[in-house]
Design a protein around this motif. Structure first.
Motif, PDB file in Angstrom:
ATOM      1  N   ALA A   4       4.455 -19.337  -4.952  1.00 23.12           N
ATOM      2  CA  ALA A   4       3.912 -18.382  -5.917  1.00 23.12           C
ATOM      3  C   ALA A   4       3.746 -17.041  -5.220  1.00 23.12           C
ATOM      4  N   LEU A   5       4.306 -16.010  -5.777  1.00 23.58           N
ATOM      5  CA  LEU A   5       4.159 -14.669  -5.220  1.00 23.58           C
ATOM      6  C   LEU A   5       3.040 -13.943  -5.940  1.00 23.58           C
ATOM      7  N   ARG A   6       2.187 -13.297  -5.160  1.00 21.40           N
ATOM      8  CA  ARG A   6       1.099 -12.539  -5.756  1.00 21.40           C
ATOM      9  C   ARG A   6       1.573 -11.136  -6.091  1.00 21.40           C
ATOM     10  N   LYS A   7       1.177 -10.666  -7.254  1.00 21.78           N
ATOM     11  CA  LYS A   7       1.469  -9.290  -7.625  1.00 21.78           C
ATOM     12  C   LYS A   7       0.494  -8.409  -6.854  1.00 21.78           C
ATOM     13  N   PRO A   8       1.004  -7.455  -6.086  1.00 18.99           N
ATOM     14  CA  PRO A   8       0.108  -6.605  -5.296  1.00 18.99           C
ATOM     15  C   PRO A   8      -0.858  -5.816  -6.179  1.00 18.99           C
ATOM     16  N   MET A   9      -2.085  -5.646  -5.667  1.00 20.03           N
ATOM     17  CA  MET A   9      -3.121  -4.859  -6.320  1.00 20.03           C
ATOM     18  C   MET A   9      -3.431  -3.667  -5.442  1.00 20.03           C
ATOM     19  N   THR A  10      -3.858  -2.600  -6.051  1.00 18.70           N
ATOM     20  CA  THR A  10      -4.381  -1.486  -5.265  1.00 18.70           C
ATOM     21  C   THR A  10      -5.851  -1.764  -4.980  1.00 18.70           C
ATOM     22  N   PHE A  11      -6.418  -0.992  -4.090  1.00 24.64           N
ATOM     23  CA  PHE A  11      -7.835  -1.128  -3.770  1.00 24.64           C
ATOM     24  C   PHE A  11      -8.690  -0.909  -5.025  1.00 24.64           C
ATOM     25  N   ALA A  12      -8.387   0.131  -5.777  1.00 26.83           N
ATOM     26  CA  ALA A  12      -9.148   0.440  -7.006  1.00 26.83           C
ATOM     27  C   ALA A  12      -9.003  -0.676  -8.035  1.00 26.83           C
ATOM     28  N   GLU A  13      -7.798  -1.226  -8.178  1.00 26.43           N
ATOM     29  CA  GLU A  13      -7.582  -2.327  -9.126  1.00 26.43           C
ATOM     30  C   GLU A  13      -8.406  -3.545  -8.719  1.00 26.43           C
ATOM     31  N   PHE A  14      -8.447  -3.817  -7.413  1.00 29.28           N
ATOM     32  CA  PHE A  14      -9.238  -4.959  -6.944  1.00 29.28           C
ATOM     33  C   PHE A  14     -10.713  -4.772  -7.280  1.00 29.28           C
ATOM     34  N   LEU A  15     -11.264  -3.596  -6.989  1.00 29.54           N
ATOM     35  CA  LEU A  15     -12.690  -3.361  -7.255  1.00 29.54           C
ATOM     36  C   LEU A  15     -13.013  -3.534  -8.735  1.00 29.54           C
ATOM     37  N   ALA A  16     -12.158  -3.027  -9.604  1.00 37.85           N
ATOM     38  CA  ALA A  16     -12.375  -3.174 -11.047  1.00 37.85           C
ATOM     39  C   ALA A  16     -12.258  -4.640 -11.457  1.00 37.85           C
ATOM     40  N   TRP A  17     -11.291  -5.341 -10.898  1.00 35.02           N
ATOM     41  CA  TRP A  17     -11.092  -6.763 -11.209  1.00 35.02           C
ATOM     42  C   TRP A  17     -12.281  -7.590 -10.732  1.00 35.02           C
ATOM     43  N   GLU A  18     -12.761  -7.318  -9.505  1.00 43.60           N
ATOM     44  CA  GLU A  18     -13.853  -8.110  -8.929  1.00 43.60           C
ATOM     45  C   GLU A  18     -15.144  -7.965  -9.730  1.00 43.60           C
ATOM     46  N   GLU A  19     -15.377  -6.802 -10.301  1.00 45.62           N
ATOM     47  CA  GLU A  19     -16.579  -6.582 -11.113  1.00 45.62           C
ATOM     48  C   GLU A  19     -16.688  -7.584 -12.258  1.00 45.62           C
ATOM     49  N   ARG A  20     -15.557  -8.100 -12.729  1.00 48.94           N
ATOM     50  CA  ARG A  20     -15.537  -9.023 -13.868  1.00 48.94           C
ATOM     51  C   ARG A  20     -15.565 -10.492 -13.433  1.00 48.94           C
ATOM     52  N   GLN A  21     -15.615 -10.750 -12.144  1.00 51.77           N
ATOM     53  CA  GLN A  21     -15.557 -12.129 -11.645  1.00 51.77           C
ATOM     54  C   GLN A  21     -16.955 -12.673 -11.385  1.00 51.77           C
ATOM     55  N   GLU A  22     -17.104 -13.969 -11.574  1.00 54.38           N
ATOM     56  CA  GLU A  22     -18.386 -14.621 -11.251  1.00 54.38           C
ATOM     57  C   GLU A  22     -18.511 -14.858  -9.755  1.00 54.38           C
ATOM     58  N   LEU A  23     -17.399 -15.201  -9.103  1.00 58.83           N
ATOM     59  CA  LEU A  23     -17.408 -15.496  -7.674  1.00 58.83           C
ATOM     60  C   LEU A  23     -16.944 -14.293  -6.871  1.00 58.83           C
ATOM     61  N   ARG A  24     -17.355 -14.249  -5.616  1.00 58.06           N
ATOM     62  CA  ARG A  24     -16.952 -13.162  -4.728  1.00 58.06           C
ATOM     63  C   ARG A  24     -15.539 -13.406  -4.200  1.00 58.06           C
ATOM     64  N   HIS A  25     -14.835 -12.318  -3.975  1.00 62.36           N
ATOM     65  CA  HIS A  25     -13.486 -12.380  -3.413  1.00 62.36           C
ATOM     66  C   HIS A  25     -13.347 -11.295  -2.357  1.00 62.36           C
ATOM     67  N   GLU A  26     -12.653 -11.603  -1.288  1.00 62.76           N
ATOM     68  CA  GLU A  26     -12.272 -10.576  -0.336  1.00 62.76           C
ATOM     69  C   GLU A  26     -10.941  -9.993  -0.803  1.00 62.76           C
TER      70      GLU A  26
END
Length: 196
Positions: A4-26
């Motif tokens: 499975a290949l991951r679609k790359p995220m930008t730093f800003a995209e990650f921060l916005a995505w993480e805000e909507r998650q219940e669990l923490r992600h690096e």
């Protein structure tokens, strides 16, 4: 075999995505990496570290924080170290710190390789970081990376040693961070025989 290949995220995209998650992600520069749960030993070492440093830093400008706050590394990766000390203030609502002075990771079988190599490089690239302490989980011991100008030296701290953190004015017996834990080697030795 299908990878499975991951679609790359930008730093800003990650921060916005993480805000909507219940669990923490690096964030490893490509995409999110889920944070897994730890063991009883891991939690005990984190607890002891928090007690030891919070007490010793009380009334000082430096503060200890646990793994709830994220660190933005020099290469725009996001890490949640097991603990760190920062000596600058910040907004109470902030979820990210950019200038830790000392960083702690408790090594586990699933993260040790990343902690020893990948995270060590990332933390060393941060100008504020003066010391990176990796605490063993299955025995009393630590590996410490220490900044000396532009270079880094490595120290191995054994069971009876003192962990010295001059950047924050703290020294503590390494064994204090393992209080309440019994390791297999300790159990094999058992109590000394009675009698004469």
């Amino acid at each position: 075999m299908t990878l499975a290949l991951r679609k790359p995220m930008t730093f800003a995209e990650f921060l916005a995505w993480e805000e909507r998650q219940e669990l923490r992600h690096e964030f490893d520069g490509v995409g999110p990496v889920a944070m897994t749960g730890g063991t009883r030993a891991h939690a005990a070492i984190q607890r002891n570290l928090a007690f030891a440093l919070t007490a010793r830093l009380r009334g000082q400008p430096c503060q200890y924080f646990g793994s709830d706050l994220k660190i933005r590394t020099a290469d725009d990766h996001i890490r949640y170290p097991d603990g760190f000390v920062t000596c600058t203030g910040g907004d109470n609502a902030s979820r990210m710190v950019a200038d830790p002075v000392v960083i702690f990771e408790v090594l586990s079988p699933s993260t040790a390789a990343s902690d020893r190599i990948v995270k060590a490089r990332e933390y060393q690239a941060m100008p504020s970081v003066q010391r990176y302490v990796m605490l063993e989980q299955d025995r009393v011991g630590a590996t410490v990376h220490v900044r000396s100008g532009e270079t880094w030296t490595l120290e191995i701290i054994a069971e009876e040693s003192v962990l010295t953190l001059p950047e924050i004015g703290v020294s503590l017996p390494l064994a204090e961070l393992y209080e309440g834990l019994v390791f297999e080697a300790d159990q094999e030795e058992g109590p000394a025989p009675e009698g004469g």
